[in-house]
Design an enzyme around this catalytic site. Structure first.
Site, PDB file in Angstrom:
ATOM      1  N   LYS A  54       0.847  -1.203   0.000  1.00 51.04           N
ATOM      2  CA  LYS A  54       0.000   0.000   0.000  1.00 51.04           C
ATOM      3  C   LYS A  54       0.884   1.254   0.000  1.00 51.04           C
ATOM      4  CE  LYS A  54      -3.878  -2.321   2.181  1.00 51.04           C
ATOM      5  NZ  LYS A  54      -4.697  -2.643   3.348  1.00 51.04           N
ATOM      6  N   GLN A  98      -4.861  -1.239   9.441  1.00 51.42           N
ATOM      7  CA  GLN A  98      -4.772  -2.580   8.870  1.00 51.42           C
ATOM      8  C   GLN A  98      -5.389  -3.610   9.823  1.00 51.42           C
ATOM      9  OE1 GLN A  98      -3.771  -3.175   5.780  1.00 51.42           O
ATOM     10  NE2 GLN A  98      -3.935  -5.398   5.906  1.00 51.42           N
ATOM     11  N   ASP A 121     -11.203   2.935   3.339  1.00 53.79           N
ATOM     12  CA  ASP A 121     -11.546   1.511   3.251  1.00 53.79           C
ATOM     13  C   ASP A 121     -13.043   1.331   2.991  1.00 53.79           C
ATOM     14  OD1 ASP A 121      -9.575  -0.492   3.530  1.00 53.79           O
ATOM     15  OD2 ASP A 121      -9.361  -0.122   5.685  1.00 53.79           O
TER      16      ASP A 121
HETATM   17  N1  GUN Z   1      -6.786  -6.551   6.009  1.00 51.10           N
HETATM   18  C1  GUN Z   1      -6.936  -7.324   4.901  1.00 51.10           C
HETATM   19  N2  GUN Z   1      -7.519  -6.603   3.913  1.00 51.10           N
HETATM   20  C2  GUN Z   1      -7.742  -5.358   4.410  1.00 51.10           C
HETATM   21  C3  GUN Z   1      -8.305  -4.164   3.843  1.00 51.10           C
HETATM   22  O1  GUN Z   1      -8.747  -4.107   2.696  1.00 51.10           O
HETATM   23  N3  GUN Z   1      -8.324  -3.085   4.678  1.00 51.10           N
HETATM   24  C4  GUN Z   1      -7.871  -3.131   5.960  1.00 51.10           C
HETATM   25  N4  GUN Z   1      -7.954  -2.015   6.690  1.00 51.10           N
HETATM   26  N5  GUN Z   1      -7.340  -4.219   6.497  1.00 51.10           N
HETATM   27  C5  GUN Z   1      -7.275  -5.323   5.727  1.00 51.10           C
END
Ligand code: GUN
Length: 302
Positions: A54, A98, A121
């Site tokens: 990311k 996350q 998100d």
């Molecule tokens: N953990 C696994 N996929 C995601 C996601 O798309 N967003 C977040 N915040 N955590 C994750």
């Protein structure tokens, strides 16, 4: 017949180029760039690798990126205070915590503390509600469903009046993508059915689908005979079914398999996403799109 491959890796490149270009233009116009903060609690290896990607992608498109790594022992109170700090920081347009979080932290409480206008998100109940209303009300669609819709549109698949069958009812994929496809508007206007573990005849529903979206987390669940000839098949499953030695690096890597029996399905479907290289790359891509959108909202450009 061999289906057209809908490659997330190619669509990612198209979209990231568009985002990079727009960020450069906005920088010229406003003197500012979008800011994204990724908060990682602890060192779960899968989370570390997601967050690393990311951050890399955010840098690639020209965002300001803050990587905020926290100890796995951080208290819920301190994490809430950290979110409050970023909620009040005008240089930050997107806040990403996350998941999963350590057991002593209530993730619902944390996600609900993020300013809905920085919730890139799309997990906050306010954004879930906005998505349900649809149209101009929507700010941030959750990234995986947004990526799926983008793939369907960019592959030139007709959605208006199409029978869409969604396999799986998760809050992150199944429910939101079903809701998005049923809305009025481009890339939607579909007739949608959600099927799940308690559905009586899964195969019969799947066979009706012009667009079959599978997010069940069960490797090889969808058999080739469940697919309508010419259908568009979107496989969201990323199941680790073993390990192998990578030819490129010589290191042990996971063997991934989707929820659809790909080799057989590609002979029947009109178009299909591979695993890996299908839906997977779209999630981070749409996170960039959402962060750019957030910046534009914050600066009165949208
Ligand atoms: N953990 C696994 N996929 C995601 C996601 O798309 N967003 C977040 N915040 N955590 C994750």
């Amino acid at each position: 017949m061999s289906a057209k491959l809908i490659k997330g890796t190619d669509i990612r490149e198209e979209i990231l180029e568009e985002v990079t270009k727009e960020v450069a233009e906005l920088k010229e116009k406003t003197g500012k760039v979008p800011g994204l903060v990724t908060i990682l609690v602890g060192e779960n290896p899968a989370s570390v690798s997601y967050v690393t990607l990311k951050i890399k992608t955010a840098h690639r498109v020209g965002f300001t990126e803050i990587q905020d790594n926290q100890s796995p022992d951080i208290s819920e109170e301190d994490l809430l205070a950290l979110i409050d700090k970023y909620n009040n920081d005008d240089t930050i347009n997107g806040i990403l915590v996350q998941l999963p979080l350590p057991k002593h932290i209530d993730d619902k409480k944390i996600l609900n503390a993020i300013d809905p206008d920085k919730d890139v998100d799309g997990f906050h109940p306010v954004n879930v509600g906005r998505l349900m209303i649809g149209g101009d009300e929507v700010k941030f669609a959750p990234c995986t469903p947004a990526g799926i819709q983008e793939m369907i549109v960019r592959a030139g698949v007709e959605t208006s009046g199409a029978e869409v069958v969604v396999v799986g009812r998760s809050n992150i994929v199944g429910k939101p993508i079903a809701n998005m496809m049923v809305q009025k508007g481009p890339g939607a206007n579909s007739t949608v059915t959600i099927v799940h573990t308690r559905t009586k005849d899964l195969a019969a529903h799947c066979k009706r689908a012009d667009i079959l979206i599978v997010a069940a987390g069960v490797p090889g669940l969808v058999k080739p005979e469940w697919i309508k000839p010419g259908a568009c098949v979107i496989d969201v499953g990323v199941n680790r079914v073993g390990t192998k030695i990578s030819e490129k690096t010589g290191k042990e890597v996971a063997v991934l398999r989707g929820d659809v029996d790909f080799d057989a399905a590609k002979e029947i479907a009109g178009s299909i996403t591979p695993v890996p290289g299908g839906v997977g790359p779209m999630t981070i891509t749409m996170l960039m799109v959402n962060t750019l959108k957030s910046f534009k909202f914050a600066n009165g450009l949208m």
